[in-house]
Write an enzyme that holds these catalytic residues in place. Structure first.
Site, PDB file in Angstrom:
ATOM      1  N   THR A 120       0.820  -1.216   0.000  1.00  0.00           N
ATOM      2  CA  THR A 120       0.000   0.000   0.000  1.00  0.00           C
ATOM      3  C   THR A 120       0.852   1.264   0.000  1.00  0.00           C
ATOM      4  O   THR A 120       1.963   1.274   0.548  1.00  0.00           O
ATOM      5  CB  THR A 120      -0.909   0.027   1.243  1.00  0.00           C
ATOM      6  OG1 THR A 120      -1.552   1.309   1.356  1.00  0.00           O
ATOM      7  CG2 THR A 120      -0.108  -0.200   2.529  1.00  0.00           C
ATOM      8  N   TYR A 144      -1.993   0.232   9.886  1.00  0.00           N
ATOM      9  CA  TYR A 144      -2.191  -0.450   8.606  1.00  0.00           C
ATOM     10  C   TYR A 144      -0.951  -0.333   7.737  1.00  0.00           C
ATOM     11  O   TYR A 144      -0.391  -1.332   7.267  1.00  0.00           O
ATOM     12  CB  TYR A 144      -3.411   0.134   7.880  1.00  0.00           C
ATOM     13  CG  TYR A 144      -3.496  -0.282   6.430  1.00  0.00           C
ATOM     14  CD1 TYR A 144      -3.557  -1.623   6.078  1.00  0.00           C
ATOM     15  CD2 TYR A 144      -3.521   0.662   5.409  1.00  0.00           C
ATOM     16  CE1 TYR A 144      -3.620  -2.019   4.740  1.00  0.00           C
ATOM     17  CE2 TYR A 144      -3.596   0.285   4.074  1.00  0.00           C
ATOM     18  CZ  TYR A 144      -3.647  -1.056   3.748  1.00  0.00           C
ATOM     19  OH  TYR A 144      -3.706  -1.429   2.435  1.00  0.00           O
TER      20      TYR A 144
END
Length: 328
Positions: A120, A144
């Site tokens: 990501t 995250y």
């Protein structure tokens, strides 16, 4: 000639299902592991072999690997909500990092030579206002992003010690749906802006919140780089082919290199539906950053056959909206 067996974790999810379909169409024999917590078994359009299992289950993983001879693993199974990761960090380090470690152990034990990893742009953090390059020092601002960065480091170290090459794909904001309407983002509680805006327009949500209007951007709302899910899926196939041809391990940004603010997205969707979509302004969310767009020079160089077909905001929005209407 025997088909190559590919393992796809999280292959029943939004991105994974698009990749599985393209893999099957390209002639691969695809095996899927998915616990169906956010995925759907009927998203496997070519009846690919599905193990309804969690990669946290080490014995189940070992059993599956022992029954197949995988030439590559494509790893999508993960938790992906930035705000949730701030509230539940242990869930993210468990599901994203600890479970990836278990998966890699089996790859090493059973001699899997190739690994394509779903990472990501959240690993970059908030330091950079310009389009980010893969060699920029990562500085994630939320669990995250940190959990995915830890996966990247683990994968890199494992690859150095064993016969394993990888491509790490750092996704920017994935959006849109398959243009034939067969696949799309089906998870009702998804947090993606475009998905949420379409749900609100179709009266599936009571309000459309814009979180923060004081960012260091032109209109004060966060700017992101949106990539159509089909183009992202194609990047995975090209990454796999790159590794099959002996390509070295690498990290690649997956975006278009263009940023749109939250309000610009809402305005564009308003034009498509024919009226203004009313938003509710709210405070910033923890972990969000001002602007995040991709420098895509490297992916164009490494994967010259990756030619995005849907680099158009209207196409992205229309496909997402039409798919959401089908779910009504």
């Amino acid at each position: 000639m025997m088909q190559k067996e590919i393992l796809v974790t999280g292959g029943c999810g939004y991105i994974g299902s698009h990749v599985v379909r393209q893999l099957s169409q390209a002639g691969y024999r695809v095996v899927v592991i998915d616990n169906l917590s956010t995925g759907f078994a009927d998203a496997l359009l070519n009846k690919e072999l599905l193990y309804r299992e969690d990669i946290a289950n080490e014995q189940a993983l070992k059993d599956i690997f022992s029954q197949h001879q995988f030439s590559a693993v494509l790893h999508f199974a993960a938790s992906i909500s930035v705000p949730q990761s701030v509230q539940q960090p242990l869930k993210y380090y468990e599901n994203n990092t600890a479970n990836t470690l278990k998966l890699l152990k089996n790859c090493v034990e059973f001699g899997v030579p190739r690994f394509v990893f779903s990472s990501t742009a959240a690993v970059y953090g908030e330091k950079y206002l310009e389009p980010v390059r893969e060699d920029f020092p990562p500085a994630p601002t939320n669990p995250y992003g940190m959990s995915k960065l830890m996966d990247e480091y683990i994968l890199s170290d494992v690859a150095k010690a064993h016969n394993l090459n990888y491509v790490i794909l750092r996704y920017f904001n994935v959006a849109g749906a398959n243009v034939d309407g067969l696949l799309g983002q089906r998870t009702p509680e998804a947090t993606h802006l475009i998905k949420v805006a379409c749900q609100f327009e179709l009266k599936k949500r009571n309000a459309l919140f814009v979180f923060g209007s004081d960012y260091n951007t032109e209109d004060g709302t966060g700017v992101r780089d949106y990539i159509h899910v089909e183009d992202l899926a194609q990047a995975h196939l090209e990454s796999l082919k790159y590794l099959e041809l002996g390509g070295d391990s690498t990290i690649l940004n997956c975006g278009y290199g263009t940023g749109y603010s939250v309000l610009a997205i809402i305005k564009a969707l308003s034009k498509i539906v024919g009226h203004e979509i009313k938003v509710t302004m709210g405070p910033r969310r923890a972990g969000d950053v001002d602007s995040l767009t991709a420098n895509i020079a490297k992916i164009k160089q490494i994967l010259p056959n990756w030619q995005p077909q849907y680099d158009n905001l209207e196409i992205i929005l229309r496909s997402a909206y039409q798919f959401e209407k089908q779910l009504c």
